[in-house]
Design an enzyme around this catalytic site. Structure first.
Site, PDB file in Angstrom:
ATOM      1  N   ASP A 645       0.817  -1.199  -0.023  1.00  0.00           N
ATOM      2  CA  ASP A 645      -0.051  -0.038   0.332  1.00  0.00           C
ATOM      3  C   ASP A 645       0.891   1.320   0.093  1.00  0.00           C
ATOM      4  O   ASP A 645       2.029   1.228   0.411  1.00  0.00           O
ATOM      5  CB  ASP A 645      -0.931  -0.086   1.174  1.00  0.00           C
ATOM      6  N   ASP A 850      -1.777  -1.011   6.164  1.00  0.00           N
ATOM      7  CA  ASP A 850      -1.845  -0.378   7.460  1.00  0.00           C
ATOM      8  C   ASP A 850      -3.380   0.090   7.549  1.00  0.00           C
ATOM      9  O   ASP A 850      -3.468   0.537   8.779  1.00  0.00           O
ATOM     10  CB  ASP A 850      -0.913   0.665   7.612  1.00  0.00           C
TER      11      ASP A 850
END
Length: 977
Positions: A645, A850
Site C-alpha cells: 500500500d 496499514d
C-alpha cells in the site's frame, strides 16, 4: 524511525479511540464519578457508514449527550455500543441522535444466552514425543461437544474449542488424566478478563457460598468459580463495569472483617518448567548414585586384580559377589527411578498407542530381566557361565534422564521471549485519589493487577508505565522501544497516549487507565506470541504421520534383529570369533535387539518443527516482528511477490500541505476555515494534514473553534462534502468533482498535473459547486524505502504498489523507490482482486498495508503484513504484524521465516538421518565388516543426545541477525531487556 503521532501500538484499537481521548471535563464532574452500578449498556445497528471517518461524527454526537459514559462505534460491524446512565438518558434518545447525524440506527436486543463455543487452555505434563500429543488430541476430539483440539508438544499446552452445553472443562481434564497425562487448567471460557483471588479466613462451605453470592450480584461479573481446597476465587468480569479492587472490598466486607483477599500467586509456565527441571535433575543424580558403582564393577574393577578377586568370589554355585552387587544396585534404578517410564508405557498401551516410554521400558526390561535370569541360573548351576547386563539397563535409564534434563532445560530457553515480554509489566503502581477539582488527595501503592479502568496512576521518572491510558497531567519522555520499536524516547504531554510496560524517562506523569489487565497492548502481544507458538506449521503433519507408525515399526525391527542374529548363531552362520568371550550367541543377539530398540528416537522428529517455530516467533517478537504461528512462517518463506500500500506503508503517513492555489477571490484564512470545518470530521490522513495546516490561520491553535458543518458525507476513496455557513463545500479528488458534475478549470488541471509529477497529491476544493482552490499535499517516503525495494529485488522478490491515490502520484512514488508495477485508484475490493490475480499467475503474494481499506487484501494474500502504526482491523486480518512501522521489517520477516524454515529442514534431516543411520549400526549391519558393535547403553545415550541436539539446533536461531545488506544500512532490531 518516526511513528505516527499518538499511535501507541496498533493493538490499541481505533474503534476504542474514545477511550484514549482525554475527557474535556477533567477533573471529573459528578456525572463521571457516579457509581458503576448505575451504568447500562445499549447496542445499536448503524447503517449507512462507509469508512472510519463516519464513526467520528457519530461518537462525537453521542458523547455530547448528557448521561453518556462512553460511546464506541465499529464501522466494520456497523455497530455502536453505548454505556449510559438510565436516570439521565434513554435508548430512544440515543437512537434519535444517531439518526440526526445522517445514519439509520436500530436498537439490538442483546442475546443473553450462553455462547455456543468457548476456549479452554490446559497445561499438560508427561508428554515425551509426538505420539503422546497425537494421543491426547485424538482423545479430546472424540469427546462430544469438542469442536477442535490442538496439543503442542514443545509448549506442553492444549487449546480446546468446545460447546459448554455438552461438555465442561473438568471433563476435558479428566479425559487427559485418563489418557495418562497430567492436565492443569490455565484458562476456561472465551472471556479473558479474569482475576484469581486468594481468600484467607474461610472455614466453611457456608462462607464460600456467601462470597460467591456477594460477587455474583455485582454488575459486570460474568462468572464466579470457587476452589475450596485452594481457598481460591476466580472471577470473570467486564472491565468497563467492575474490577479486582471492588471484588476484594466485597469479599472482605462479606465476612465482617474475618476474610482477607489478595491476588492469588501465579504459577506460570516458568514455575512449572523449573519444577520439571529440578525433578529430572534429582532423578538423574540419584540414578548416578547407583549406576556409577554398577558401571565400575562391570567395566573397570574387572581389570584391577585385587578388586576383581573380591567381585569374582562365589556366593552360591556360580553366582558371584559382583553379580549380586550389580543386581542390588540396578534394581532401584530400574523400578524406582525408572518408574515414570513404566507408567508412561502402561498408559500409552492402555489407549492403543506406543510412545518413547514403551521403547525404553522394553529395552531396559529386556536387559534387566535377562540379567536376573543369568544370576538365578548361576545360583542354581555349577557350570553356568552367563553374563549379566545390569549396567546396560542402569546406564540406559541414567543417560535417558540426562537427555530429558538437558532437553527440558533447552526447551525452557525456546520460550524466553514470552517470559521477557511478561516481565515488562511493573509489579506495583501508585494509585491516586482525586477530589472533584482534580487535586490529589492521597497516594497508595497497589499491585499492578489491581488497576481498574479509569484509575488515575502516578508514574515517576525511571518507573514503568503501569497501564495503557492517556496523560492527564505532566510532561515527560517515554521510552517505547520495548513495545513499538521506536528508538528515541517519545515526548508525552496532556492528552497523549501511553502504553503499559514502557519506561518513563524524566518527568512525573498522571495517567488515566483505559485498557487494563488482559485488554492491554502488552497482554495482547503476549497472547499473540503464545497463539503463534501453539499453532502447528503444515510441515508438522509430516512428523505426525510418521509418529503413528514409528514405535511399532521400531519394535518389529528390534525383534527381527534379535531373531536374525539368534538364528544365525544357532545355525552357526557366522564364525564363533565374532562372539565376545564373555557372551553367548543369544546374548550377542539380545544386545543387538536392545540397541535397535533404544537408539530409535521419535522425540527428535516431534521437536523438529515446534521448537524452531517457538524460537523463530520469539526472535521475531524481540525484533518487533510478530509472526502468527507456523502457517505464517511456512507461507512467508515462499513469498516471491510483495504488494505495498502507498500511504503509511511506503510513505511516512504524515502528509503535510505544501502548496495552496486559490482560483477564487477570497482570503486564505476564510478558505481554510471553511474546509477545516468539514475535514475535522474525517479521520483520513489527508484530512488531518489540512486541519493541521488550517490551525495556522486561527488564534487558538490548541483548541480551535471551527464552524459547524451539516449534512456531512464521506465518499470512500474520493473525499467529503457538507454544508458550512450555508455554503456547499466539497473537498476531494478529480473523480469526485466529475461525479458531482462540477467543471474543472484548465488552470486547476495544470496545477494537479504539476503536483502529481512531483509525487504530491492534488486536492480540489469546491465552494457552491465552483472550484475555488487546489491544495498540494506531500507525504514523504519512509527513510530507507528505496534500499528496501532494492534488497527485495536482490532476494528475487517482485514489488508492486497498490493505492487508491491518483495515477500521477502513484507513478511518481513508484519511480522514486524503484517499483516498476503500479496499480492506482484502487478501491479496497480492487486490492483484494489484484492479489488474487497475481496468485493465479503463480506468485506467492504478501500484502503490506496499514488501514481498514487494506484488510480485504491482507486476508486474500498468502501472507498479510500489517504495519504496526495502522488500524486494529488491519492487525486482526494480518498474518505478520510489523510493530515498528519500519519497511525494513518486511525484509526481516521474510528472511527470518526463511532461516526458520531452513532450520526446520535441517532438524528433520538430522532427526531422520540419525534414525536412518543409527538403527542399521545398532542392528549390527556393519559388525561383520568392521567388528564394531554399539552397546545398548551407548545407543541410549545417542538417543537422548538426538533430542537435545534438535532443540539446540533450534536454539541457534536466537542468534539470528538480519540480512547483511540490511545491517549495512544501519537497521537493527530491538531487544527485549
Amino acid at each position: 524511525m518516526a511513528t505516527k503521532p499518538g499511535a501507541i501500538s496498533s493493538f490499541i484499537c481505533n474503534k476504542c479511540a474514545g477511550n484514549l481521548t482525554p475527557s474535556p471535563n477533567y477533573p471529573p464532574t459528578p456525572k463521571q464519578t457516579r457509581g458503576e452500578s448505575e451504568l447500562a449498556k445499549a447496542l445499536f445497528s448503524v447503517t449507512g457508514m462507509t469508512d472510519s471517518t463516519c464513526a467520528v461524527p457519530v461518537e462525537k454526537a453521542i458523547n455530547g449527550l448528557p448521561g453518556i459514559h462512553e460511546a464506541v462505534v465499529d464501522v466494520l460491524s456497523n455497530r455502536a455500543q453505548v454505556l449510559y446512565y438510565p436516570s439521565l438518558i434513554n435508548e430512544e434518545r440515543i437512537r434519535e441522535t444517531i439518526d440526526k447525524v445522517g445514519f439509520q440506527a436500530t436498537l439490538i436486543k442483546e442475546d443473553t444466552k450462553e455462547k455456543s463455543t468457548q476456549v479452554c487452555k490446559i497445561r499438560i505434563s508427561g508428554m515425551t514425543c509426538t505420539s503422546c500429543s497425537s494421543t491426547i488430541e485424538s482423545a479430546l476430539r472424540a469427546i462430544s461437544g469438542v469442536q477442535s483440539a490442538q496439543v503442542a508438544l514443545a509448549t506442553e499446552k492444549a487449546e480446546v474449542h468446545y460447546n459448554p452445553k455438552f461438555v465442561s472443562y473438568s471433563q476435558l481434564l479428566q479425559v487427559i488424566e485418563e489418557t495418562g497425562f497430567e492436565g492443569t487448567l490455565i484458562s476456561s471460557g472465551d472471556n479473558i478478563n479474569k482475576i484469581e483471588l486468594k481468600v484467607d479466613g474461610v472455614d466453611s462451605d457456608h462462607s464460600l457460598n456467601m462470597i460467591e453470592k456477594s460477587l455474583q450480584v455485582l454488575p459486570g461479573v460474568q462468572e464466579v468459580e470457587i476452589y475450596p481446597e485452594l481457598s481460591k476465587v476466580s472471577v470473570s468480569y467486564e472491565p468497563d463495569m467492575a474490577g479486582p479492587r471492588t471484588f476484594i472490598s466485597v469479599i472482605e466486607s462479606t465476612g465482617n472483617g474475618h476474610f482477607k483477599a489478595t491476588i492469588y500467586p501465579r504459577e506460570g509456565d516458568e514455575t512449572g518448567r523449573q519444577q520439571e527441571i529440578k525433578q529430572y535433575y534429582k532423578f538423574f543424580v540419584w540414578s548416578l548414585v547407583f549406576t556409577i558403582p554398577v558401571f565400575l564393577t562391570s567395566m573397570v574393577f574387572m581389570y584391577i586384580p585385587g578388586i576383581k578377586m573380591v567381585l569374582d568370589t562365589k556366593l552360591v554355585n556360580m553366582m558371584t559377589v559382583g553379580m549380586m552387587l550389580r543386581w542390588e544396585l540396578s534394581t532401584p534404578v530400574q523400578f524406582i527411578i525408572g518408574r515414570r517410564f513404566y507408567t508412561g508405557a502402561y498408559k500409552a498401551l492402555r489407549h492403543g498407542s506406543a510412545n518413547m516410554d514403551v521403547l525404553i521400558a522394553l529395552g531396559t526390561n529386556s536387559a534387566y530381566f535377562y540379567s536376573v535370569y543369568s544370576v538365578l541360573r548361576a545360583a542354581y548351576s555349577k557350570d553356568f557361565k552367563g553374563t549379566d547386563f545390569f549396567e546396560t539397563s542402569s546406564m540406559l535409564i541414567s543417560f535417558i534422564l540426562l537427555g530429558k534434563y538437558l532437553e527440558v532445560l533447552a526447551k525452557g530457553k525456546t520460550s524466553e521471549a514470552i517470559a521477557k515480554l511478561m516481565d515488562l509489566a511493573p509489579e506495583t503502581a501508585v494509585l491516586l485519589t482525586l477530589d472533584d477539582e482534580g487535586n490529589v488527595i492521597s497516594e497508595q501503592e497497589i499491585d499492578s493487577q489491581l488497576i481498574q479502568k479509569n484509575d488515575v496512576i502516578k508514574i515517576i521518572p525511571g518507573a514503568k508505565v503501569a497501564s495503557d491510558g492517556y496523560v492527564l497531567w505532566g510532561e515527560s519522555h517515554v521510552n517505547e522501544s520495548m513495545i513499538t520499536g521506536e528508538a528515541l524516547p517519545v515526548s508525552k504531554r496532556k492528552g497523549d497516549t501511553v502504553i503499559g510496560g514502557t519506561v518513563n524517562e524524566n518527568g512525573v506523569l498522571h495517567i488515566k487507565a483505559t485498557r487494563v489487565g488482559s485488554d492491554s497492548a502488552l497482554s495482547q502481544i503476549v497472547r499473540l506470541v503464545e497463539s503463534a507458538q501453539m499453532a502447528k506449521a503444515p510441515v508438522q503433519k509430516f512428523a505426525d504421520r510418521i509418529s503413528k507408525y514409528f514405535v511399532p515399526l521400531v519394535i518389529m525391527l528390534s525383534f527381527s534383529t534379535w531373531l536374525a542374529w539368534f538364528l544365525a548363531g544357532r545355525f552357526h552362520s557366522y564364525p564363533k570369533s565374532w562372539i565376545p568371550s564373555s557372551m553367548s550367541s543369544f546374548e550377542l543377539a539380545l544386545q543387538f535387539g536392545i540397541s535397535v530398540m533404544v537408539i530409535a528416537c521419535p522425540c527428535a522428529l516431534g521437536l523438529a518443527t515446534p521448537t524452531a517455530v517457538m524460537v523463530g516467533t520469539g526472535v521475531g517478537a524481540s525484533q518487533g516482528v510478530l509472526i502468527k504461528g507456523g502457517q505464517a512462517l511456512e507461507s512467508a518463506h515462499k513469498v516471491n511477490c510483495i504488494i505495498f500500500d502507498k500511504t503509511g506503508t511506503l510513505t511516512v503517513g504524515k502528509p503535510v500541505v505544501v502548496d495552496t492555489q486559490l482560483l477564487k477571490n477570497m482570503e486564505l484564512r476564510e478558505f481554510y476555515v471553511l474546509i477545516a470545518a468539514i475535514e475535522v470530521n474525517s479521520e483520513h490522513p489527508l484530512a488531518k494534514a489540512i486541519v493541521t495546516y488550517a490551525k495556522k490561520f486561527v488564534e487558538d491553535k490548541e483548541n480551535p473553534a471551527w464552524p459547524d458543518s451539516q449534512d456531512f458525507i464521506s465518499i470512500t476513496g474520493n473525499g467529503v462534502k457538507a454544508i458550512v455557513q450555508n455554503k456547499e463545500i466539497i473537498v476531494g479528488n478529480k473523480s469526485l468533482m466529475l461525479d458531482q458534475n462540477i467543471a474543472i478549470p484548465a488552470g486547476a488541471e495544470d496545477i494537479l498535473a504539476q503536483a502529481e509529477g512531483m509525487a504530491q497529491t492534488g486536492i480540489l476544493v469546491s465552494i457552491d459547486r465552483e472550484v475555488a482552490g487546489v491544495l498540494a499535499i506531500s507525504d514523504p517516503l519512509k527513510p530507507g524505502a528505496q534500499e528496501v525495494i532494492s534488497i527485495l529485488k536482490s532476494m528475487k522478490i517482485k514489488s508492486i504498489v497498490v493505492t487508491g491515490d491518483n495515477w500521477g502520484t502513484a507513478n511518481a512514488i513508484a519511480t522514486e523507490v524503484g517499483i516498476e508495477t503500479v496499480i492506482a485508484e484502487a478501491k479496497p475490493e480492487d486490492k483484494a482482486k489484484k492479489v488474487s490475480e497475481f496468485q493465479a499467475a503463480g506468485y506467492t503474494v504478501a500484502m503490506v498495508g496499514d488501514g481498514i481499506n487494506d484488510s480485504p487484501a491482507l486476508v486474500a494474500a498468502d501472507v498479510g503484513m500489517a504495519i504496526g502504526a495502522g488500524t486494529d482491523i488491519a492487525i486482526e486480518a494480518a498474518d505478520i504484524v510489523l510493530m515498528k512501522s519500519n519497511l525494513e521489517d518486511v525484509i526481516t520477516a521474510i528472511d527470518l521465516s526463511r532461516k526458520t524454515f531452513s532450520r526446520i529442514r535441517l532438524n528433520y534431516i538430522w532427526a531422520l538421518g540419525y534414525n536412518v543411520l543409527g538403527i542399521p549400526i545398532a542392528a549390527g549391519v556393519i559388525f561383520p565388516f568392521t567388528g564394531f558393535r554399539l552397546p545398548p547403553w551407548i545407543a541410549g545415550a545417542a538417543m537422548a543426545a538426538s533430542s537435545v541436539s534438535v532443540v539446540c539446533s533450534s536454539l541457534l536461531l536466537k542468534y539470528y541477525k538480519g540480512p547483511h545488506k540490511l545491517n549495512n544500512l544501519g537497521f537493527h532490531g530491538i531487544q527485549i531487556e
